[in-house]
Design an enzyme around this catalytic site. Structure first.
Site, PDB file in Angstrom:
ATOM      1  N   ARG A 104      42.155  21.653  15.800  1.00  0.00           N
ATOM      2  CA  ARG A 104      42.154  22.073  14.391  1.00  0.00           C
ATOM      3  C   ARG A 104      40.940  21.421  13.750  1.00  0.00           C
ATOM      4  O   ARG A 104      40.837  20.191  13.707  1.00  0.00           O
ATOM      5  CB  ARG A 104      43.444  21.630  13.690  1.00  0.00           C
ATOM      6  CG  ARG A 104      43.355  21.764  12.191  1.00  0.00           C
ATOM      7  CD  ARG A 104      44.675  21.620  11.485  1.00  0.00           C
ATOM      8  NE  ARG A 104      45.497  22.800  11.698  1.00  0.00           N
ATOM      9  CZ  ARG A 104      46.590  23.088  10.990  1.00  0.00           C
ATOM     10  NH1 ARG A 104      46.979  22.286  10.013  1.00  0.00           N
ATOM     11  NH2 ARG A 104      47.283  24.187  11.244  1.00  0.00           N
ATOM     12  N   HIS A 131      43.122  31.538  11.960  1.00  0.00           N
ATOM     13  CA  HIS A 131      44.354  30.819  12.318  1.00  0.00           C
ATOM     14  C   HIS A 131      45.161  31.713  13.268  1.00  0.00           C
ATOM     15  O   HIS A 131      46.242  32.206  12.925  1.00  0.00           O
ATOM     16  CB  HIS A 131      45.145  30.492  11.048  1.00  0.00           C
ATOM     17  CG  HIS A 131      46.167  29.407  11.224  1.00  0.00           C
ATOM     18  ND1 HIS A 131      46.359  28.733  12.420  1.00  0.00           N
ATOM     19  CD2 HIS A 131      47.068  28.884  10.348  1.00  0.00           C
ATOM     20  CE1 HIS A 131      47.330  27.843  12.265  1.00  0.00           C
ATOM     21  NE2 HIS A 131      47.780  27.919  11.020  1.00  0.00           N
ATOM     22  N   GLN A 134      49.012  31.223  14.155  1.00  0.00           N
ATOM     23  CA  GLN A 134      49.932  31.564  13.062  1.00  0.00           C
ATOM     24  C   GLN A 134      50.185  33.071  13.023  1.00  0.00           C
ATOM     25  O   GLN A 134      51.318  33.516  12.847  1.00  0.00           O
ATOM     26  CB  GLN A 134      49.339  31.103  11.722  1.00  0.00           C
ATOM     27  CG  GLN A 134      50.265  31.344  10.549  1.00  0.00           C
ATOM     28  CD  GLN A 134      51.505  30.477  10.598  1.00  0.00           C
ATOM     29  OE1 GLN A 134      51.407  29.272  10.717  1.00  0.00           O
ATOM     30  NE2 GLN A 134      52.684  31.085  10.489  1.00  0.00           N
ATOM     31  N   ASP A 220      49.190  32.980   0.892  1.00  0.00           N
ATOM     32  CA  ASP A 220      48.860  31.641   1.398  1.00  0.00           C
ATOM     33  C   ASP A 220      48.413  30.812   0.192  1.00  0.00           C
ATOM     34  O   ASP A 220      48.196  31.345  -0.910  1.00  0.00           O
ATOM     35  CB  ASP A 220      47.735  31.783   2.447  1.00  0.00           C
ATOM     36  CG  ASP A 220      47.412  30.500   3.207  1.00  0.00           C
ATOM     37  OD1 ASP A 220      48.163  29.510   3.074  1.00  0.00           O
ATOM     38  OD2 ASP A 220      46.405  30.478   3.924  1.00  0.00           O
ATOM     39  N   CYS A 260      52.582  31.208   5.679  1.00  0.00           N
ATOM     40  CA  CYS A 260      52.405  30.333   6.850  1.00  0.00           C
ATOM     41  C   CYS A 260      52.883  28.909   6.594  1.00  0.00           C
ATOM     42  O   CYS A 260      53.142  28.175   7.536  1.00  0.00           O
ATOM     43  CB  CYS A 260      50.946  30.348   7.298  1.00  0.00           C
ATOM     44  SG  CYS A 260      49.787  29.662   6.101  1.00  0.00           S
ATOM     45  N   ARG A 288      56.266  29.605  15.706  1.00  0.00           N
ATOM     46  CA  ARG A 288      55.009  29.006  16.153  1.00  0.00           C
ATOM     47  C   ARG A 288      55.203  28.405  17.545  1.00  0.00           C
ATOM     48  O   ARG A 288      54.385  28.564  18.438  1.00  0.00           O
ATOM     49  CB  ARG A 288      54.550  27.900  15.176  1.00  0.00           C
ATOM     50  CG  ARG A 288      53.973  28.385  13.866  1.00  0.00           C
ATOM     51  CD  ARG A 288      52.629  29.062  14.038  1.00  0.00           C
ATOM     52  NE  ARG A 288      51.623  28.183  14.620  1.00  0.00           N
ATOM     53  CZ  ARG A 288      50.902  27.274  13.963  1.00  0.00           C
ATOM     54  NH1 ARG A 288      51.053  27.145  12.661  1.00  0.00           N
ATOM     55  NH2 ARG A 288      49.983  26.536  14.566  1.00  0.00           N
TER      56      ARG A 288
HETATM   57  N1  NVA Z   1      44.773  28.605   4.672  1.00  0.00           N
HETATM   58  C1  NVA Z   1      45.448  27.356   4.840  1.00  0.00           C
HETATM   59  C2  NVA Z   1      46.456  27.433   5.934  1.00  0.00           C
HETATM   60  C3  NVA Z   1      47.216  26.168   6.187  1.00  0.00           C
HETATM   61  C4  NVA Z   1      48.160  26.282   7.361  1.00  0.00           C
HETATM   62  C5  NVA Z   1      44.435  26.249   5.130  1.00  0.00           C
HETATM   63  O1  NVA Z   1      43.471  26.528   5.861  1.00  0.00           O
HETATM   64  O2  NVA Z   1      44.578  25.148   4.594  1.00  0.00           O
HETATM   65  N1   CP Z   2      51.119  26.796   9.078  1.00  0.00           N
HETATM   66  C1   CP Z   2      50.530  25.699   9.589  1.00  0.00           C
HETATM   67  O1   CP Z   2      49.583  25.790  10.394  1.00  0.00           O
HETATM   68  O2   CP Z   2      51.077  24.532   9.165  1.00  0.00           O
HETATM   69  P1   CP Z   2      50.521  23.051   9.390  1.00  0.00           P
HETATM   70  O3   CP Z   2      49.275  22.919   8.554  1.00  0.00           O
HETATM   71  O4   CP Z   2      51.621  22.163   8.927  1.00  0.00           O
HETATM   72  O5   CP Z   2      50.202  22.857  10.840  1.00  0.00           O
END
Ligand code: NVA
Ligand code: CP
Length: 306
Positions: A104, A131, A134, A220, A260, A288
């Site tokens: 990540r 992502h 997800q 989101d 998500c 997930r």
């Molecule tokens: N769009 C959000 C998703 C978090 C799971 C982010 O990138 O922070």
């Molecule tokens: N939806 C998701 O990826 O959640 P986290 O940021 O908690 O991993």
């Protein structure tokens, strides 16, 4: 086996995604029945987090243990990644010791560079651009509740972010349409989303119109990780892009709501919607783990029976 990565949704073809959904269902069934399934015994997954996480960490970690493997958890703060060791070097070293890597991070270019120098499969656990795990979970959840997503309409209300980009890639591959409504200045960029044409999505200025007749309404956070400095500006720009009960009323009567998570009730979604009867957010979160178990199995073992 040929080395494969899952850096964006379109790294796999339509038939491979169908395989993953089918395997996820079987792996979930085993889990629910307490059937031991250890195809990844003695395999190790390295998880590298440069941004915070709850679901991604727990789902990958629990999933890998359930498949008989083990995990190593690294963050920027507690590894040399935070002290400017080149990505290429980190990739070469880490991938000599483990069988699989999940990352990540910020830019997609970083994960691509890591994958280029990795001896083992790399999975995108979220980047600024995509992502994919997800969206695998979201579509698997849709299929569980409503059957095939082919020909359906998914309304996206909010930011043209990593989730929106990935929905568009999935629409192209799996044959559904995305109704996109984003505030001005936060539109999806087709080139960044990495889609071939504009055939699988329609843009709506009014979020209510995007939701009209939709089979699934999804949103989101207004401010994704890494964009916190824009928080105040975004709150103003996104004020009309809150999924509320009126939007759900113009969607199909059997429409689902997805997010998500983590969610901000009263910002991108009303509590009545996310905690209401059409919401499947907890199934999405749980799934997930099941889809990622199928993904890890596929990347390491290919199409297995059992
Ligand atoms: N769009 C959000 C998703 C978090 C799971 C982010 O990138 O922070
Ligand atoms: N939806 C998701 O990826 O959640 P986290 O940021 O908690 O991993």
């Amino acid at each position: 086996m040929v080395l494969r990565h899952f850096l964006q949704f379109s790294d796999f073809g339509t038939e491979e995604h169908q395989w993953l959904f089918q395997r996820a269902a079987e792996i979930k069934r085993k889990f629910k029945n307490y059937e031991k399934y250890h195809p990844l015994a003695d395999r190790t997954l390295a998880m590298i987090f440069e941004k915070a996480s709850t679901r991604t960490r727990v789902s990958f970690e629990a999933g890998m243990y359930q498949l008989g493997g083990s995990v190593v958890h690294l963050t920027t703060g507690d590894s040399q990644l935070g002290r400017a060791e080149p990505i290429e070097d980190s990739a070469k070293v880490i991938s000599r010791m483990v069988d699989l890597v999940m990352i990540r991070t910020y830019g997609q270019d970083k994960i691509e560079k890591f994958a280029e120098h990795s001896r083992v499969p790399v999975i995108n656990g979220l980047t600024n651009e995509f992502h994919p795990c997800q969206i695998l979970a979201d579509i698997f959840t849709y299929i569980e509740h409503r059957g095939s997503i082919q020909g359906r309409v998914v309304a996206w209300v909010g930011d043209g972010n990593n989730m929106a980009n990935t929905w568009l890639q999935a629409a192209e591959l799996l044959g559904f349409t995305v109704h996109l409504s984003t505030p001005t200045g936060y539109e999806v960029d087709q080139a960044i989303a990495g889609i071939r044409s504009g055939d699988s999505y329609k843009v709506f200025r009014d979020p209510m119109e995007a939701c009209r007749g939709a089979d699934l309404v999804t949103t989101d956070v207004w401010t994704s990780m890494g964009f916190e400095a824009e928080n105040e500006e975004r709150r103003k720009a996104f004020a009309d892009w809150r999924v509320d009960t009126d939007m759900m009323k113009v969607a199909r009567p059997d429409a689902l709501f997805m997010h998500c998570l983590p969610a901000h009730r009263g910002e991108e979604v009303e509590a009545e919607v996310i905690d209401g009867p059409q919401s499947v957010v907890w199934d999405e979160a749980e799934n997930r783990m099941h889809v990622q178990k199928a993904l890890m199995e596929y990347l390491l073992l290919g199409k297995v029976a059992g």
